[in-house]
Design an enzyme around this catalytic site. Structure first.
Site, PDB file in Angstrom:
ATOM      1  CG  PHE A 113      -2.027   0.985   1.140  1.00  0.00           C
ATOM      2  CD1 PHE A 113      -3.059   0.795   0.242  1.00  0.00           C
ATOM      3  CD2 PHE A 113      -2.047   2.101   1.951  1.00  0.00           C
ATOM      4  CE1 PHE A 113      -4.100   1.706   0.147  1.00  0.00           C
ATOM      5  CE2 PHE A 113      -3.082   3.021   1.864  1.00  0.00           C
ATOM      6  CZ  PHE A 113      -4.109   2.823   0.958  1.00  0.00           C
ATOM      7  CG  ASP A 184       0.384  -3.755   6.032  1.00  0.00           C
ATOM      8  OD1 ASP A 184      -0.657  -4.228   6.533  1.00  0.00           O
ATOM      9  OD2 ASP A 184       0.446  -2.586   5.607  1.00  0.00           O
ATOM     10  CE1 TYR A 209      -9.034   0.484   7.199  1.00  0.00           C
ATOM     11  CE2 TYR A 209      -8.105   1.195   9.294  1.00  0.00           C
ATOM     12  CZ  TYR A 209      -8.011   1.092   7.922  1.00  0.00           C
ATOM     13  OH  TYR A 209      -6.913   1.571   7.267  1.00  0.00           O
ATOM     14  CE  LYS A 210      -7.415  -2.325   4.708  1.00  0.00           C
ATOM     15  NZ  LYS A 210      -8.126  -1.263   3.982  1.00  0.00           N
ATOM     16  NE  ARG A 354      -9.784  -2.523  -3.533  1.00  0.00           N
ATOM     17  CZ  ARG A 354      -9.253  -2.323  -2.330  1.00  0.00           C
ATOM     18  NH1 ARG A 354      -8.062  -2.801  -2.043  1.00  0.00           N
ATOM     19  NH2 ARG A 354      -9.915  -1.642  -1.413  1.00  0.00           N
TER      20      ARG A 354
END
Length: 395
Positions: A113, A184, A209-210, A354
Site C-alpha cells: 500500500f 503488513d 477496520y477491514k 475490487r
C-alpha cells in the site's frame, strides 16, 4: 460445521445491499451499538475517570491484542492494539532496522500500500544513515533478497490484485540471509489463516477496520516476536509504554515485552466496538473462513470469466487473498453503476474494480446477485452515464 448464517445475522446489513467491500471497511456488528451505548452511558457517563480502573479501560490494548493474536497465529502477550496502521508500521520498521544495524537496504515491493512506502521513505530520510528503499515487482522479491538486505517489508496480500505472498518461504529466505521481516496484514487478518509463530516472522502490523470489522478508523495492531520484544528501543517512547507510567518519571524506562510498544491513551470507545466484532470470530476457525472464501471467490471468477472480463487477481486461489480484482477502462463508472444497483465494491486507480469476500456475512446468493447486476452493467453498457464518471473523494 460452521453456521455462517449465524455469523451473518451478527451484522447489521442494510436490506437489499450486496456488500463486497469488507476489504475496505467491514459492516457494523449488531452488538456494537449496544456495547458502545452502554460504555457511553454506564462507564463514561456514570463512572467518569474511574472507568480506567473500574471498567478495565487501561487493559484494553493488551486484552484486545490477545484476541487478535488468536487469529494471526501469535502467542499471548505479543500483540498490542491502538494508534493507526501508519504509526504501527513506523514503529515496526524502526525496530527492525535496530535489529540489523550494519545493513542499509530495506527491500519491499510495488504491491505494498502506498502509505507503507511513504512511511518507509520518511523514516529512512529522518534516520539519515544512508539507508535505501528498494522497490521491486512482487514476483522479484525472493530473487532480490541479498546479504545487503536489512529488512524485508511486505504487505502479505496486495491491496490492488489480491496477490498473496508466501510468508513462510519469504521469511525463511530473509532469515537465511540475515535480514529481518516486517509484514503488513491489513488484507490478511480475519480473512485467511496467518501463522506468525510458525513462520517465525519478526514483526507484523495490521488494521482492524477491514475483515476484522472494527469500524471506521478502528485502531491498528502491532506484533513483535517475543525474543525481539526486550531488545526494542521504541522510536515513539510514549507515556503508556513506560514501565511505570503513573510514577511520572522524567526519563523513559521501557515496559517489559510488547507493552513498551504502547504509545498514547487507548481509544476506549473504538476498542469496545472492536471487541464486539472479535466476538463473532469466537466459534469460527480461520481455516473454515478461508475455505468458504475460496468457494465464494471461485464462484465470482467463473461468472466474470463468462462475461469476458479481465481478471487481475491470481487465478490459483492458493496465491490469492480474499478479494478479486477486475480491470476495465471504464472501471470507475462501472463500479458506480453497480453501487447504484445495491452491489457495493470499490475502485482503485487506474482501472481496477475490487470485490472483497467475507464469509462471516457473504453468501452464494450475494455472489449470484452481484453477477446478475454485473452482467447487466456490462452487456447493456450501463456505465455509459456521465453521472457515473464523476469522481468522488473516496473511490
Amino acid at each position: 460445521m460452521v453456521d455462517f448464517q449465524k455469523t451473518r445475522d451478527a451484522f447489521d446489513l442494510p436490506e437489499g445491499i450486496v456488500y463486497l467491500d469488507g476489504n475496505s471497511l467491514g459492516p457494523l456488528p449488531r452488538a456494537a451499538t449496544a456495547r458502545v451505548s452502554a460504555l457511553l452511558r454506564d462507564e463514561w457517563g456514570q463512572r467518569l475517570i474511574r472507568g480506567w480502573n473500574e471498567a478495565g479501560w487501561m487493559a484494553q490494548p493488551g486484552r484486545t491484542g490477545d484476541r487478535i493474536a488468536c487469529l494471526i497465529g501469535a502467542a499471548p502477550d505479543t500483540v498490542t492494539v491502538g494508534d493507526t496502521l501508519s504509526i504501527r508500521l513506523h514503529q515496526a520498521l524502526h525496530a527492525a532496522l535496530q535489529a540489523a544495524p550494519d545493513r542499509r537496504e530495506v527491500l519491499t515491493c510495488s504491491g505494498n500500500f502506498p502509505s507503507d512506502l511513504y512511511i518507509a521513505e520518511g523514516l529512512l530520510r529522518t534516520l539519515d544513515k544512508g539507508h535505501t528503499l528498494r522497490v521491486v515487482p512482487p514476483q522479484e522479491v525472493a530473487a532480490t533478497l541479498s546479504d545487503q538486505t536489512a529488512v524485508l517489508m511486505l504487505t502479505e496480500v496486495d491491496y490492488r490484485t489480491g496477490r498473496l505472498h508466501d510468508m513462510a518461504r519469504l521469511t525463511r529466505a530473509a532469515h537465511n540471509l540475515g535480514a529481518v521481516t516486517v509484514w503488513d496484514l491489513a488484507h490478511s487478518a480475519g480473512a485467511l489463516p496467518v501463522d506468525l509463530r510458525g513462520t517465525n516472522a519478526d514483526f507484523a502490523v495490521g488494521c482492524t477496520y477491514k475483515y476484522l470489522n472494527g469500524g471506521p478508523g478502528a485502531p491498528a495492531f502491532l506484533y513483535v516476536r517475543p525474543d525481539r520484544a526486550e531488545q526494542v528501543s521504541p522510536a515513539l517512547p510514549g507515556w503508556l509504554g513506560h514501565a511505570a507510567p503513573f510514577e511520572f518519571e522524567p526519563s523513559y524506562r521501557p515496559a517489559p515485552g510488547i507493552s513498551r510498544m504502547r504509545i498514547g491513551t487507548p481509544p476506549v470507545i473504538a476498542l469496545a466496538a472492536l471487541e464486539t466484532a472479535l466476538d463473532i470470530f469466537d466459534d469460527v476457525a480461520m481455516s473454515d473462513i478461508r475455505a468458504r472464501s475460496i468457494t465464494l471467490s471461485e464462484r465470482f471468477i467463473a461468472g466474470a470469466d463468462a462475461l469476458g472480463l479481465q481478471l487481475m487477481s491470481p487465478r490459483d486461489p492458493a496465491r490469492r487473498g480474499s478479494q478479486v480484482s477486475i480491470a476495465h477502462p471504464e472501471g470507475y463508472a462501472m463500479m458506480q453503476a453497480l453501487i447504484s444497483r445495491g452491489v457495493i465494491g470499490d475502485f482503485r486507480a487506474p482501472d481496477l474494480m475490487r470485490f472483497g469476500f467475507a464469509p462471516l456475512y457473504n453468501t452464494e446468493a450475494d455472489i449470484d446477485t452481484a453477477l446478475a447486476h454485473l452482467s447487466d452493467v456490462v452487456l447493456n453498457r450501463l456505465w455509459d452515464n456521465p453521472a457515473y464518471s464523476v469522481r468522488q473523494a473516496v473511490t
